[in-house]
Design a protein around this motif. Structure first.
Motif, short mmCIF file in Angstrom:
data_model
loop_
_atom_site.label_atom_id
_atom_site.label_comp_id
_atom_site.label_asym_id
_atom_site.label_seq_id
_atom_site.Cartn_x
_atom_site.Cartn_y
_atom_site.Cartn_z
N ALA A 275 0.34 -1.00 0.52
CA ALA A 275 -0.08 0.37 -0.42
C ALA A 275 1.29 0.90 0.07
CB ALA A 275 -0.56 -0.31 0.96
N VAL A 276 2.31 1.40 0.84
CA VAL A 276 2.64 2.67 0.60
C VAL A 276 3.26 2.78 -1.09
CG1 VAL A 276 5.09 3.41 1.60
CG2 VAL A 276 3.18 2.08 3.27
N LEU A 277 3.66 1.55 -1.03
CA LEU A 277 4.52 1.68 -2.52
C LEU A 277 3.44 2.28 -3.36
CD1 LEU A 277 7.20 -1.66 -2.62
CD2 LEU A 277 7.54 1.09 -2.00
N ARG A 278 2.10 1.25 -3.87
CA ARG A 278 1.52 1.90 -4.38
C ARG A 278 0.84 3.25 -4.31
NH1 ARG A 278 -2.39 0.53 -8.27
NH2 ARG A 278 -4.60 1.30 -7.97
N LEU A 279 0.77 3.43 -3.07
CA LEU A 279 0.36 5.46 -2.95
C LEU A 279 1.76 6.60 -3.12
CD1 LEU A 279 -1.94 6.66 -1.33
CD2 LEU A 279 -0.69 6.91 0.84
N ALA A 280 3.17 5.67 -3.18
CA ALA A 280 4.43 6.77 -3.82
C ALA A 280 4.06 6.46 -4.84
CB ALA A 280 5.21 6.49 -2.59
N ALA B 36 -3.68 5.24 -7.37
CA ALA B 36 -4.24 5.21 -6.07
C ALA B 36 -4.88 5.95 -4.93
CB ALA B 36 -2.40 5.35 -5.11
N GLY B 37 -5.57 5.31 -4.09
CA GLY B 37 -6.40 5.61 -3.59
C GLY B 37 -6.48 6.34 -2.27
N VAL B 38 -8.04 6.08 -1.39
CA VAL B 38 -8.72 6.45 -0.78
C VAL B 38 -8.58 5.54 0.27
CG1 VAL B 38 -10.05 6.36 1.30
CG2 VAL B 38 -10.52 7.86 -0.98
N LEU B 39 -8.56 4.00 -0.33
CA LEU B 39 -8.09 2.39 0.30
C LEU B 39 -6.74 2.60 0.70
CD1 LEU B 39 -8.93 0.30 1.01
CD2 LEU B 39 -8.51 -1.44 -0.99
N GLU B 40 -5.90 3.38 -0.25
CA GLU B 40 -3.83 2.36 0.41
C GLU B 40 -4.17 3.70 1.32
OE1 GLU B 40 -5.69 2.99 -3.18
OE2 GLU B 40 -3.94 0.96 -4.20
N GLY B 41 -4.06 4.50 1.51
CA GLY B 41 -4.09 5.50 2.43
C GLY B 41 -4.48 4.93 3.86
N ALA B 42 -5.99 4.51 3.95
CA ALA B 42 -6.62 4.35 4.96
C ALA B 42 -5.61 2.56 5.65
CB ALA B 42 -7.97 3.70 4.95
N VAL B 43 -5.30 2.42 4.13
CA VAL B 43 -4.43 0.84 4.46
C VAL B 43 -2.64 1.36 5.42
CG1 VAL B 43 -2.44 -1.18 4.20
CG2 VAL B 43 -5.34 -0.93 3.40
N VAL B 44 -2.14 2.10 5.05
CA VAL B 44 -1.34 2.70 5.37
C VAL B 44 -1.29 4.13 6.77
CG1 VAL B 44 0.65 4.67 4.66
CG2 VAL B 44 -0.10 3.57 2.93
#
Length: 92
Positions: A21-26, A31-39
Motif C-alpha cells: 500500500a505504501v509503494l502503491r500510494l507513492a 492510488a486512492g483512499v483504500l491505500e491511504g487508509a491501509v497506510v
C-alpha cells in the motif's frame, strides 16, 4: 509451536500488505483512499504500546526511591561556576 508460527505468518502478511500500500500510494498515479487508509492504519497501529506491562512486573524496572536518590545527588557538579557580568572576560 504452531501458534508462534501463525503469529509470525500473520505479521509478515500484514507487513507485506502495508508495504504494498505504501509503494502503491507513492508510485501509482491511480492510488486512492483504500491505500491511504491501509497506510495510515498500519502506521497508527505501530504507535500503540502493545508490550506494556505493570511497572512491578516489568523487567529492569526501577524502584521509586532510586530516582529520588539520583535527583538528590544530581545538584552536585564539578563544572566551573558561571562568571558574573562585572567580572570581566576570561582567558581565551
Amino acid at each position: 509451536m504452531a501458534l508462534p508460527t501463525v503469529r509470525r505468518g500473520v505479521a509478515l502478511g500484514l507487513g507485506v500488505l502495508w508495504w504494498c500500500a505504501v509503494l502503491r500510494l507513492a508510485l501509482a498515479p491511480d492510488a486512492g483512499v483504500l491505500e491511504g487508509a491501509v497506510v495510515a492504519g498500519g502506521w497508527g497501529v505501530s504507535l500503540l504500546p502493545v508490550h506494556c506491562v505493570p511497572k512491578g512486573r516489568a523487567a529492569g524496572a526501577m524502584g521509586a526511591g532510586r530516582w529520588r536518590a539520583a535527583w538528590r545527588i544530581a545538584h552536585v557538579t564539578t563544572a566551573s561556576p558561571l562568571r558574573r557580568s562585572d567580572a570581566g572576560s576570561g582567558p581565551s
